[in-house]
Structure formats: C-alpha cells, structure tokens
Design a protein around this motif. Sequence first.
Motif, PDB file in Angstrom:
ATOM      1  N   LEU A 133       0.780  -1.245  -0.024  1.00 41.64           N
ATOM      2  CA  LEU A 133       0.151   0.017   0.073  1.00 41.64           C
ATOM      3  C   LEU A 133       0.884   1.327  -0.211  1.00 41.64           C
TER       4      LEU A 133
ATOM      5  N   LEU B  35       1.566   4.108  -2.892  1.00 44.04           N
ATOM      6  CA  LEU B  35       1.217   5.386  -2.704  1.00 44.04           C
ATOM      7  C   LEU B  35       2.539   6.353  -3.039  1.00 44.04           C
TER       8      LEU B  35
ATOM      9  N   GLY C   2       4.203   4.407   7.763  1.00 45.82           N
ATOM     10  CA  GLY C   2       2.897   4.343   8.019  1.00 45.82           C
ATOM     11  C   GLY C   2       3.008   3.800   9.574  1.00 45.82           C
TER      12      GLY C   2
ATOM     13  N   GLY D 157      -5.324  -1.753  10.790  1.00 43.22           N
ATOM     14  CA  GLY D 157      -4.978  -0.698   9.628  1.00 43.22           C
ATOM     15  C   GLY D 157      -4.144   0.475  10.299  1.00 43.22           C
TER      16      GLY D 157
ATOM     17  N   ILE E 129      -0.192   7.899   8.189  1.00 45.21           N
ATOM     18  CA  ILE E 129       0.774   7.458   7.169  1.00 45.21           C
ATOM     19  C   ILE E 129       1.437   9.168   6.935  1.00 45.21           C
TER      20      ILE E 129
ATOM     21  N   VAL F 265      -3.856   7.680  -5.481  1.00 47.87           N
ATOM     22  CA  VAL F 265      -3.852   6.716  -4.297  1.00 47.87           C
ATOM     23  C   VAL F 265      -3.816   7.680  -2.838  1.00 47.87           C
ATOM     24  N   PHE F 266      -3.264   8.882  -2.786  1.00 49.73           N
ATOM     25  CA  PHE F 266      -3.368   9.572  -1.782  1.00 49.73           C
ATOM     26  C   PHE F 266      -5.062  10.174  -1.595  1.00 49.73           C
ATOM     27  N   GLN F 267      -5.604  10.434  -2.681  1.00 50.02           N
ATOM     28  CA  GLN F 267      -7.121  10.980  -2.341  1.00 50.02           C
ATOM     29  C   GLN F 267      -7.841   9.843  -2.155  1.00 50.02           C
ATOM     30  N   THR F 268      -7.553   8.413  -2.589  1.00 52.53           N
ATOM     31  CA  THR F 268      -8.512   7.468  -2.231  1.00 52.53           C
ATOM     32  C   THR F 268      -8.135   7.103  -0.698  1.00 52.53           C
ATOM     33  N   ILE F 269      -7.025   7.236  -0.205  1.00 50.21           N
ATOM     34  CA  ILE F 269      -6.658   6.879   1.116  1.00 50.21           C
ATOM     35  C   ILE F 269      -7.371   8.129   2.023  1.00 50.21           C
ATOM     36  N   ASN F 270      -7.451   9.128   1.655  1.00 48.80           N
ATOM     37  CA  ASN F 270      -7.726  10.618   2.096  1.00 48.80           C
ATOM     38  C   ASN F 270      -9.389  10.581   2.373  1.00 48.80           C
TER      39      ASN F 270
ATOM     40  N   LYS G 114     -12.232   8.138   1.927  1.00 52.50           N
ATOM     41  CA  LYS G 114     -12.487   6.678   1.937  1.00 52.50           C
ATOM     42  C   LYS G 114     -13.615   6.618   0.964  1.00 52.50           C
TER      43      LYS G 114
END
Length: 168
Positions: free
Chosen positions: A71, A75, A103, A120, A124, A152-157, A159
């Motif tokens: 993951l 990122l 992370g 989880g 990060i 990837v950043f926006q997907t994690i940021n 949800k």
Amino acid sequence: MDATALKAMQAPLKQAYRDDASQALITLRAKGSIDDQSVACKVETGRAIAIAGLHPATGGSGLELCSGDMLLEALVACAGVTLKAVATALEFKLSAATVEAEGDLDFRGTLGVARDAPVGFRAIRLNFSLDTDEPQERIDSLLKLTERYCVVFQTINQKPELTVSARR
C-alpha cells in the motif's frame, strides 16, 4: 518529456472527457489467488506474480511481500508519477526528487489481541525530498497539486465506498 509534449499528449483525452464524462470512467482490477502451501496470496501484477504473506510481526517469515508495504509502495509510486507530471506541466525546475511513505500500525488490532487497537494504519506520512532552486511558493504549489491529483493519496484521504462479497 517537456510541458508542451505532456499537454499535447493529454489534450485529446481531456477534450474527450469534457465532451463525454462517461469516457473518463474506467474500472481497474486486481486479482490474486490464495497459496495452497502457506498463508499467502499470489497477486497478479501485470508484470509478474507478487506473493504477499504475513508480516513478521504477525508470524510471517518476511520472505513474502507485506500488503501494508505494498500500500505504501503504491502511494509512493502514484505520488512520484503525479509529482513528475505536475512538475513537467508547471515547467518546474526539478533536478531530482525522492518520495518516501511511512505508516504506523498496531499489530494488536490485526491479531485481535486488543479490541481498542485499530486494524490498519493509524498514521501515514508522505515525504518528498526535492533538488530544486525554485522559490518556496512554487514548491508549495507543486506539493498542493501533487496531493490534489494523486489517485492513491486521495483514495486513502477520502474513503471510497467499499463493498465485500463472495460467490461460489
């Protein structure tokens, strides 16, 4: 690649997406199969089979890839490509750059040892080292745009909607 070449390459795509937003919607897929010999999953990467297994902190051997590392690697890859694309588009003078992600995990949650321990990453950190003479306001703009456009950043940021299903 310079800014002109990048913009020329992306211009027809951007126009097509403006004309018909449905053309911009795609589904990416990943696939894997569980290993029949160990606690591992064979993930098809498109280039090779990556074997992911338990992290040593959960009893793994350390020989397989850790999905948490994967993951963070995704990122780093996305942030690095986005940084380079944004720098190119802005004609930002960047001699070199490195990207690092780290992370923090509490494996008590993953192993079910403590119900109050999260499963989880609890934090990060994404860090860039830039070799540039650009002024700070341009660096700030580069980072802001990289953060904004890194998938990837926006997907994690933010949800995404998640679903889980099984079929026989």
